[in-house]
Motif scaffolding. Structure first.
Motif, PDB file in Angstrom:
ATOM      1  N   CYS A   1       0.946  -0.969   0.008  1.00  0.00           N
ATOM      2  CA  CYS A   1       0.181  -0.062   0.055  1.00  0.00           C
ATOM      3  C   CYS A   1       0.810   1.252   0.126  1.00  0.00           C
ATOM      4  CB  CYS A   1      -0.983   0.034   1.194  1.00  0.00           C
ATOM      5  SG  CYS A   1      -2.264  -1.484   1.098  1.00  0.00           S
ATOM      6  N   ALA A   2       1.974   1.069   0.869  1.00  0.00           N
ATOM      7  CA  ALA A   2       2.967   2.214   0.864  1.00  0.00           C
ATOM      8  C   ALA A   2       3.479   2.428  -0.616  1.00  0.00           C
ATOM      9  CB  ALA A   2       3.893   2.253   2.052  1.00  0.00           C
ATOM     10  N   GLY A   3       3.829   1.300  -1.405  1.00  0.00           N
ATOM     11  CA  GLY A   3       4.333   1.431  -2.572  1.00  0.00           C
ATOM     12  C   GLY A   3       3.748   2.018  -3.526  1.00  0.00           C
ATOM     13  N   LEU A   4       2.204   1.735  -3.526  1.00  0.00           N
ATOM     14  CA  LEU A   4       1.345   2.437  -4.296  1.00  0.00           C
ATOM     15  C   LEU A   4       1.322   3.981  -4.361  1.00  0.00           C
ATOM     16  CD1 LEU A   4      -2.209   0.484  -4.232  1.00  0.00           C
ATOM     17  CD2 LEU A   4      -0.444   0.634  -6.464  1.00  0.00           C
ATOM     18  N   ARG A   5       1.103   4.226  -2.954  1.00  0.00           N
ATOM     19  CA  ARG A   5       1.233   5.790  -2.889  1.00  0.00           C
ATOM     20  C   ARG A   5       2.530   6.346  -3.263  1.00  0.00           C
ATOM     21  NH1 ARG A   5      -0.972   3.703   2.180  1.00  0.00           N
ATOM     22  NH2 ARG A   5       1.017   4.240   3.401  1.00  0.00           N
ATOM     23  N   SER A   6       3.655   5.851  -3.079  1.00  0.00           N
ATOM     24  CA  SER A   6       4.957   6.425  -3.505  1.00  0.00           C
ATOM     25  C   SER A   6       5.147   6.277  -5.218  1.00  0.00           C
ATOM     26  CB  SER A   6       6.201   5.745  -2.836  1.00  0.00           C
ATOM     27  OG  SER A   6       6.393   4.575  -3.046  1.00  0.00           O
ATOM     28  N   GLY A   7       4.450   5.134  -5.722  1.00  0.00           N
ATOM     29  CA  GLY A   7       4.864   5.208  -7.182  1.00  0.00           C
ATOM     30  C   GLY A   7       5.802   4.096  -7.383  1.00  0.00           C
ATOM     31  N   ALA A   8       6.127   3.341  -6.140  1.00  0.00           N
ATOM     32  CA  ALA A   8       7.159   2.124  -6.326  1.00  0.00           C
ATOM     33  C   ALA A   8       6.099   0.859  -7.013  1.00  0.00           C
ATOM     34  CB  ALA A   8       7.548   1.575  -5.276  1.00  0.00           C
ATOM     35  N   ASP A   9       4.947   0.980  -6.877  1.00  0.00           N
ATOM     36  CA  ASP A   9       3.934  -0.212  -7.363  1.00  0.00           C
ATOM     37  C   ASP A   9       2.991   0.455  -7.959  1.00  0.00           C
ATOM     38  OD1 ASP A   9       5.253  -2.782  -6.198  1.00  0.00           O
ATOM     39  OD2 ASP A   9       4.584  -1.783  -4.521  1.00  0.00           O
ATOM     40  N   ASP A  10       2.594  -0.018  -9.289  1.00  0.00           N
ATOM     41  CA  ASP A  10       1.454   0.449 -10.012  1.00  0.00           C
ATOM     42  C   ASP A  10      -0.017  -0.272  -9.659  1.00  0.00           C
ATOM     43  OD1 ASP A  10       3.088   2.250 -11.759  1.00  0.00           O
ATOM     44  OD2 ASP A  10       3.834   0.438 -12.397  1.00  0.00           O
ATOM     45  N   ILE A  11       0.190  -1.528  -9.554  1.00  0.00           N
ATOM     46  CA  ILE A  11      -1.000  -2.257  -9.154  1.00  0.00           C
ATOM     47  C   ILE A  11      -0.385  -3.245  -8.209  1.00  0.00           C
ATOM     48  CG2 ILE A  11      -2.510  -4.079  -9.838  1.00  0.00           C
ATOM     49  CD1 ILE A  11      -1.295  -2.470 -12.701  1.00  0.00           C
ATOM     50  N   VAL A  12      -1.465  -3.594  -7.008  1.00  0.00           N
ATOM     51  CA  VAL A  12      -1.077  -4.773  -5.987  1.00  0.00           C
ATOM     52  C   VAL A  12      -2.193  -5.341  -5.976  1.00  0.00           C
ATOM     53  CG1 VAL A  12       0.520  -3.125  -4.544  1.00  0.00           C
ATOM     54  CG2 VAL A  12      -1.835  -3.353  -4.310  1.00  0.00           C
ATOM     55  N   LEU A  13      -1.890  -6.969  -5.621  1.00  0.00           N
ATOM     56  CA  LEU A  13      -2.981  -7.860  -5.270  1.00  0.00           C
ATOM     57  C   LEU A  13      -2.834  -8.280  -3.760  1.00  0.00           C
ATOM     58  CD1 LEU A  13      -2.384 -10.219  -8.463  1.00  0.00           C
ATOM     59  CD2 LEU A  13      -4.347  -8.579  -7.906  1.00  0.00           C
ATOM     60  N   ILE A  14      -3.559  -8.050  -2.901  1.00  0.00           N
ATOM     61  CA  ILE A  14      -3.598  -8.004  -1.547  1.00  0.00           C
ATOM     62  C   ILE A  14      -4.812  -8.924  -1.186  1.00  0.00           C
ATOM     63  CG2 ILE A  14      -2.267  -6.044  -1.329  1.00  0.00           C
ATOM     64  CD1 ILE A  14      -4.700  -4.487  -0.608  1.00  0.00           C
ATOM     65  N   ARG A  15      -4.867  -9.139   0.254  1.00  0.00           N
ATOM     66  CA  ARG A  15      -6.106  -9.879   0.794  1.00  0.00           C
ATOM     67  C   ARG A  15      -6.807  -8.899   1.620  1.00  0.00           C
ATOM     68  NH1 ARG A  15      -6.789 -14.988  -0.154  1.00  0.00           N
ATOM     69  NH2 ARG A  15      -4.962 -16.320  -0.958  1.00  0.00           N
ATOM     70  N   PRO A  16      -7.996  -8.364   1.528  1.00  0.00           N
ATOM     71  CA  PRO A  16      -8.709  -7.502   2.281  1.00  0.00           C
ATOM     72  C   PRO A  16      -9.303  -8.329   3.548  1.00  0.00           C
ATOM     73  CG  PRO A  16      -9.984  -7.639   0.352  1.00  0.00           C
ATOM     74  CD  PRO A  16      -8.675  -8.512   0.212  1.00  0.00           C
ATOM     75  N   PRO A  17     -10.073  -7.719   4.366  1.00  0.00           N
ATOM     76  CA  PRO A  17     -10.111  -6.159   4.717  1.00  0.00           C
ATOM     77  C   PRO A  17      -9.054  -5.484   5.032  1.00  0.00           C
ATOM     78  CG  PRO A  17     -10.994  -7.108   6.478  1.00  0.00           C
ATOM     79  CD  PRO A  17     -10.451  -8.431   5.633  1.00  0.00           C
ATOM     80  N   ILE A  18      -8.612  -4.514   4.463  1.00  0.00           N
ATOM     81  CA  ILE A  18      -7.490  -3.379   5.014  1.00  0.00           C
ATOM     82  C   ILE A  18      -8.266  -2.121   5.349  1.00  0.00           C
ATOM     83  CG2 ILE A  18      -5.827  -4.392   3.930  1.00  0.00           C
ATOM     84  CD1 ILE A  18      -5.804  -2.136   1.921  1.00  0.00           C
ATOM     85  N   GLN A  19      -7.489  -1.267   6.114  1.00  0.00           N
ATOM     86  CA  GLN A  19      -7.999   0.059   6.320  1.00  0.00           C
ATOM     87  C   GLN A  19      -7.671   0.892   4.982  1.00  0.00           C
ATOM     88  OE1 GLN A  19      -8.168   2.024  10.189  1.00  0.00           O
ATOM     89  NE2 GLN A  19      -8.940   3.587   9.051  1.00  0.00           N
ATOM     90  N   GLU A  20      -8.572   1.271   4.009  1.00  0.00           N
ATOM     91  CA  GLU A  20      -8.208   1.655   2.736  1.00  0.00           C
ATOM     92  C   GLU A  20      -7.770   3.120   2.774  1.00  0.00           C
ATOM     93  OE1 GLU A  20     -10.503   2.644  -1.323  1.00  0.00           O
ATOM     94  OE2 GLU A  20     -11.368   0.942   0.092  1.00  0.00           O
ATOM     95  N   PRO A  21      -6.761   3.577   2.486  1.00  0.00           N
ATOM     96  CA  PRO A  21      -6.026   4.765   2.677  1.00  0.00           C
ATOM     97  C   PRO A  21      -7.035   5.625   1.377  1.00  0.00           C
ATOM     98  CG  PRO A  21      -4.227   3.509   2.508  1.00  0.00           C
ATOM     99  CD  PRO A  21      -5.544   2.424   2.170  1.00  0.00           C
ATOM    100  N   PRO A  22      -7.247   6.882   1.860  1.00  0.00           N
ATOM    101  CA  PRO A  22      -8.067   7.707   0.779  1.00  0.00           C
ATOM    102  C   PRO A  22      -7.509   7.778  -0.431  1.00  0.00           C
ATOM    103  CG  PRO A  22      -7.641   9.005   2.953  1.00  0.00           C
ATOM    104  CD  PRO A  22      -6.825   7.589   2.956  1.00  0.00           C
ATOM    105  N   ALA A  23      -5.841   7.495  -0.563  1.00  0.00           N
ATOM    106  CA  ALA A  23      -5.429   7.713  -1.856  1.00  0.00           C
ATOM    107  C   ALA A  23      -5.507   6.565  -2.755  1.00  0.00           C
ATOM    108  CB  ALA A  23      -3.970   8.121  -1.675  1.00  0.00           C
ATOM    109  N   LEU A  24      -5.998   5.491  -2.224  1.00  0.00           N
ATOM    110  CA  LEU A  24      -6.003   4.202  -3.015  1.00  0.00           C
ATOM    111  C   LEU A  24      -7.460   3.636  -3.086  1.00  0.00           C
ATOM    112  CD1 LEU A  24      -3.306   2.150  -0.909  1.00  0.00           C
ATOM    113  CD2 LEU A  24      -2.947   3.793  -2.759  1.00  0.00           C
ATOM    114  N   THR A  25      -7.564   2.904  -4.110  1.00  0.00           N
ATOM    115  CA  THR A  25      -8.816   2.183  -4.525  1.00  0.00           C
ATOM    116  C   THR A  25      -8.650   0.802  -4.459  1.00  0.00           C
ATOM    117  OG1 THR A  25      -9.780   3.927  -5.982  1.00  0.00           O
ATOM    118  CG2 THR A  25     -10.723   2.071  -6.330  1.00  0.00           C
ATOM    119  N   ILE A  26      -9.566  -0.040  -3.727  1.00  0.00           N
ATOM    120  CA  ILE A  26      -9.225  -1.506  -3.615  1.00  0.00           C
ATOM    121  C   ILE A  26     -10.641  -2.012  -4.194  1.00  0.00           C
ATOM    122  CG2 ILE A  26      -8.854  -3.331  -1.849  1.00  0.00           C
ATOM    123  CD1 ILE A  26      -6.739  -1.185  -1.916  1.00  0.00           C
ATOM    124  N   ARG A  27     -10.267  -3.004  -5.268  1.00  0.00           N
ATOM    125  CA  ARG A  27     -11.649  -3.768  -5.908  1.00  0.00           C
ATOM    126  C   ARG A  27     -11.570  -5.068  -5.422  1.00  0.00           C
ATOM    127  NH1 ARG A  27      -8.915   0.001  -9.446  1.00  0.00           N
ATOM    128  NH2 ARG A  27     -10.488   1.426 -10.361  1.00  0.00           N
TER     129      ARG A  27
END
Length: 298
Positions: A137-163
């Protein structure tokens, strides 16, 4: 001197190939006078005569022959650059970094996504990176990652979209000498007296918390004997007899001869895989990835 644009070079090559201004003009879809004017401007630009004009045709001068090979190379490079730009705008070329949490790599969705991209978008360069959920999630915000595959639930940061992509069944993992091996399914409460093998919470906090919650709902707090560095290693520790675990069903391919996997009895225990991107993402390549991946998961 260099020509001011590629149009003059394209006109020059067409005249050289057709050896006739009228046929070249027809091929280019323009009238002959503007074509003749462009060639004269090109000759003025280089300071050399490029064609010898005859009554019915033209032939290249030495200067013209010298220019022809280079002009074709330049035009090929320009056309290739145009194609690359078009592919990038359509989300069909470029580089994309995909992050995923430990354990998700065992789920069929990850290799399926990679195969789909290699087949549908061979010009895209994929970089794969495994890391814990919080780091991704930090990598998405910083630009180190473009897309991530994760297991929710997570506390979704306002800057991210989780589908959400797919749901997956959770199963009980038992060591080879466990008392419940003969049971076709196992209730969570049946594990109250067992030692548990889990992993550090930061690797997948949503899944970790779900396991703890289900145990608490069954009337006990799990006694965690050991924390494995990742989910796959947790299954290896179960095989070694260090305790029981709860794991996504895709992990049952690990040590299948030494670990018994049983469904959870009663209320279904499900986890899910989700796709995370930056909110308001505009990169055509990332948007294309999201579309293809969601279609594949469906």
């Amino acid at each position: 001197m260099k020509p001011k644009d590629f149009r003059s070079l394209r006109y020059f090559v067409t005249v050289a190939e057709e050896r006739n201004f009228r046929r070249a003009a027809q091929k280019l879809g323009i009238s002959q006078p503007p074509l003749s004017q462009q060639i004269m401007l090109l000759e003025k630009e280089y300071g050399e005569q490029l064609f010898i004009r005859h009554a019915r045709d033209v032939e290249l001068t030495d200067a013209g022959r010298a220019l022809l090979s280079g002009a074709r190379t330049i035009l090929d490079l320009a056309d290739d650059a145009r194609r690359q730009i078009d592919r990038a705008v359509r989300g069909e070329a470029g580089t994309v970094t995909i992050g995923f949490t430990p354990g998700i790599s065992f789920h069929p969705v990850v290799p399926a996504v990679v195969r789909l991209w290699r087949r549908e978008l061979p010009a895209v360069e994929l970089t794969l990176r495994q890391a814990p959920t919080d780091e991704l999630c930090a990598g998405l915000r910083s630009g180190a990652d473009d897309i991530v595959l994760i297991r929710p639930p997570i506390q979704e940061p306002p800057a991210l979209t989780i589908r959400a992509l797919q749901e997956e069944e959770m199963v009980v993992a038992l060591p080879p000498d466990h008392r419940l091996l003969s049971a076709p399914s196992i209730g969570i409460a049946d594990l109250a007296d067992d030692d548990f093998v889990l992993w550090p919470r930061h690797l997948a906090p949503g899944l970790y918390d779900s396991i703890i919650q289900r145990c608490v709902e069954a009337g006990f707090t799990p006694r965690i004997r050991v924390e494995a560095p990742e989910k796959a290693t947790a299954i290896a520790f179960v095989a070694a007899g260090l305790g029981v675990s709860l794991a996504p069903v895709s992990l049952r391919q690990i040590h299948p001869d030494k670990v018994a996997f049983r469904p959870v009895a009663g209320r279904p225990f499900l986890t899910s895989i989700a796709l995370g991107t930056r909110r308001g993402e505009r990169d055509p390549l990332v948007i294309r990835f999201v579309e293809l991946t969601r279609h594949l998961a469906a």
